[in-house]
Design an enzyme around this catalytic site. Structure first.
Site, PDB file in Angstrom:
ATOM      1  N   LYS A 188       0.836  -1.214   0.000  1.00 27.36           N
ATOM      2  CA  LYS A 188       0.000   0.000   0.000  1.00 27.36           C
ATOM      3  C   LYS A 188       0.870   1.263   0.000  1.00 27.36           C
ATOM      4  O   LYS A 188       0.666   2.168  -0.793  1.00 27.36           O
ATOM      5  CB  LYS A 188      -0.925   0.015   1.230  1.00 27.36           C
ATOM      6  CG  LYS A 188      -1.831  -1.193   1.326  1.00 27.36           C
ATOM      7  CD  LYS A 188      -2.729  -1.130   2.549  1.00 27.36           C
ATOM      8  CE  LYS A 188      -2.004  -1.253   3.868  1.00 27.36           C
ATOM      9  NZ  LYS A 188      -1.371  -2.571   4.107  1.00 27.36           N
ATOM     10  N   ARG A 227      -0.692  -9.336  12.997  1.00 26.80           N
ATOM     11  CA  ARG A 227      -1.289  -8.290  12.137  1.00 26.80           C
ATOM     12  C   ARG A 227      -2.158  -8.934  11.055  1.00 26.80           C
ATOM     13  O   ARG A 227      -3.229  -8.430  10.722  1.00 26.80           O
ATOM     14  CB  ARG A 227      -0.181  -7.446  11.488  1.00 26.80           C
ATOM     15  CG  ARG A 227       0.449  -6.456  12.459  1.00 26.80           C
ATOM     16  CD  ARG A 227       1.827  -6.017  12.035  1.00 26.80           C
ATOM     17  NE  ARG A 227       1.876  -5.274  10.792  1.00 26.80           N
ATOM     18  CZ  ARG A 227       2.995  -5.081  10.088  1.00 26.80           C
ATOM     19  NH1 ARG A 227       4.140  -5.589  10.509  1.00 26.80           N
ATOM     20  NH2 ARG A 227       2.955  -4.395   8.984  1.00 26.80           N
ATOM     21  N   ARG A 269      -9.928   0.623   8.451  1.00 28.60           N
ATOM     22  CA  ARG A 269      -9.530  -0.751   8.743  1.00 28.60           C
ATOM     23  C   ARG A 269     -10.601  -1.525   9.492  1.00 28.60           C
ATOM     24  O   ARG A 269     -10.413  -2.708   9.775  1.00 28.60           O
ATOM     25  CB  ARG A 269      -8.288  -0.709   9.646  1.00 28.60           C
ATOM     26  CG  ARG A 269      -6.996  -0.905   8.910  1.00 28.60           C
ATOM     27  CD  ARG A 269      -5.925  -0.658   9.950  1.00 28.60           C
ATOM     28  NE  ARG A 269      -4.771  -1.459   9.730  1.00 28.60           N
ATOM     29  CZ  ARG A 269      -3.678  -0.985   9.124  1.00 28.60           C
ATOM     30  NH1 ARG A 269      -3.644   0.218   8.627  1.00 28.60           N
ATOM     31  NH2 ARG A 269      -2.624  -1.760   9.025  1.00 28.60           N
ATOM     32  N   ARG A 323      11.134  -1.751  11.042  1.00 26.24           N
ATOM     33  CA  ARG A 323      10.029  -1.440  11.946  1.00 26.24           C
ATOM     34  C   ARG A 323       9.937  -2.481  13.061  1.00 26.24           C
ATOM     35  O   ARG A 323      10.142  -3.664  12.816  1.00 26.24           O
ATOM     36  CB  ARG A 323       8.709  -1.414  11.149  1.00 26.24           C
ATOM     37  CG  ARG A 323       8.313  -0.008  10.760  1.00 26.24           C
ATOM     38  CD  ARG A 323       7.190   0.051   9.771  1.00 26.24           C
ATOM     39  NE  ARG A 323       5.982  -0.659  10.138  1.00 26.24           N
ATOM     40  CZ  ARG A 323       4.855  -0.613   9.428  1.00 26.24           C
ATOM     41  NH1 ARG A 323       4.802   0.127   8.320  1.00 26.24           N
ATOM     42  NH2 ARG A 323       3.793  -1.278   9.793  1.00 26.24           N
ATOM     43  N   ARG A 366      11.813  -5.622   4.762  1.00 23.31           N
ATOM     44  CA  ARG A 366      11.616  -4.167   4.559  1.00 23.31           C
ATOM     45  C   ARG A 366      12.573  -3.336   5.420  1.00 23.31           C
ATOM     46  O   ARG A 366      12.810  -3.626   6.587  1.00 23.31           O
ATOM     47  CB  ARG A 366      10.177  -3.799   4.925  1.00 23.31           C
ATOM     48  CG  ARG A 366       9.959  -2.293   4.954  1.00 23.31           C
ATOM     49  CD  ARG A 366       8.514  -1.904   4.997  1.00 23.31           C
ATOM     50  NE  ARG A 366       7.801  -2.428   6.148  1.00 23.31           N
ATOM     51  CZ  ARG A 366       6.493  -2.305   6.313  1.00 23.31           C
ATOM     52  NH1 ARG A 366       5.761  -1.697   5.398  1.00 23.31           N
ATOM     53  NH2 ARG A 366       5.903  -2.797   7.387  1.00 23.31           N
TER      54      ARG A 366
END
Ligand code: AP5
Length: 217
Positions: A13, A172, A89, A161, A128
């Site tokens: 996203k 998640r 969400r 992160r 990431r």
């Protein structure tokens, strides 16, 4: 153009929003980025959000809706279009957004739903890296910075992160299935959903979305 980008964690996203922002010249609002900034600046809101985010849980609806309402009331040039990333969400957030958009008379055009498979998600999120300074996204295998730990764009330090550990990613994903998939149904009933296979390369995904936006005019 007035759009929402939905999808599981790691569907791309943020990467896509970054690419589209250049092309469409519209405001990009990422609730995840806003909340991380609040944490970085140790604000009261950041302190409230931190515990939830660390565990990969959703921040309460009233906090997130408050952030979005402020953005639409004062911070963005809403008449030029907007792109919401990672929001709404929950169905409750989607209903709250409907009320805000009715007030500013800027209804949604499309909700892009990025579909991605679990293996791809895990590999994207564990690899990431993000620039602390400018927020640029990297991936240790797909898109590594030229110099390890250093952002190609601004020379800032890259970091991982805290919610990108395997256990937190799995949490998640479970929360996404439970709370956010119903949002896809909600917008499906309004005829606004456009599904996109986001296991594809980012540029390819961007082109698919742009074709839809351009067809809209
Ligand atoms: P948020 O920041 O929104 O995280 P997320 O939804 O979990 O999504 P990610 O940012 O992890 O993934 P992404 O889909 O943006 O992927 P990206 O482009 O970075 O939210 C974090 C937390 O904040 C939540 O858990 C919650 O606690 C809280 N929160 C936020 N919004 C909330 C809300 N509305 N309500 C309540 N709580 C909220 O890509 C990932 C990696 O893959 C990158 O390395 C990238 O380079 C690579 N990549 C991306 N796309 C491709 C591609 N097509 N091909 C190859 N590599 C790719």
């Amino acid at each position: 153009m007035r759009i929402v980008i939905l999808g599981p964690p790691g569907a791309g996203k943020g990467s896509l929003a970054y690419l589209l922002k250049e092309e469409l010249g519209i405001s990009h609002i990422s609730t995840g980025d806003i909340l991380r900034d609040e944490i970085k600046n140790s604000t009261e809101l950041g302190l409230q959000a931190q515990a939830y985010m660390k565990k990969g849980e959703l921040v309460p609806d009233e906090i997130v809706l408050g952030i979005i309402e402020t953005k639409f009331d004062s911070d963005i040039k809403v008449e030029q279009g907007y792109m919401l990333d990672g929001f709404p969400r929950t169905v409750n957030q989607a209903k709250g957004l409907d009320r805000i958009l009715e007030k500013v008379k800027q209804p949604l055009d499309y909700v892009f739903y990025l579909e991605s498979t679990e293996g791809v998600i895990l590999s994207r999120l564990t690899g990431r890296r993000i620039c602390r300074n400018c927020g640029a996204l990297f991936h240790m295998t797909n898109k590594p910075p030229k110099q390890d730990g250093v952002c190609d764009h601004c020379g800032g330090e890259t970091y991982q992160r805290t919610d990108d550990s395997v256990d937190t990613i799995k949490n998640r994903l479970n929360i996404y299935l439970e709370s956010s998939l119903p949002v896809v149904e909600y917008y499906g009933e309004q005829g606004k959903i456009r599904k996109v296979d986001s296991d594809k390369e980012a540029e390819e995904v961007k082109e698919i979305l742009l074709r839809t936006c351009n067809a809209h005019g």
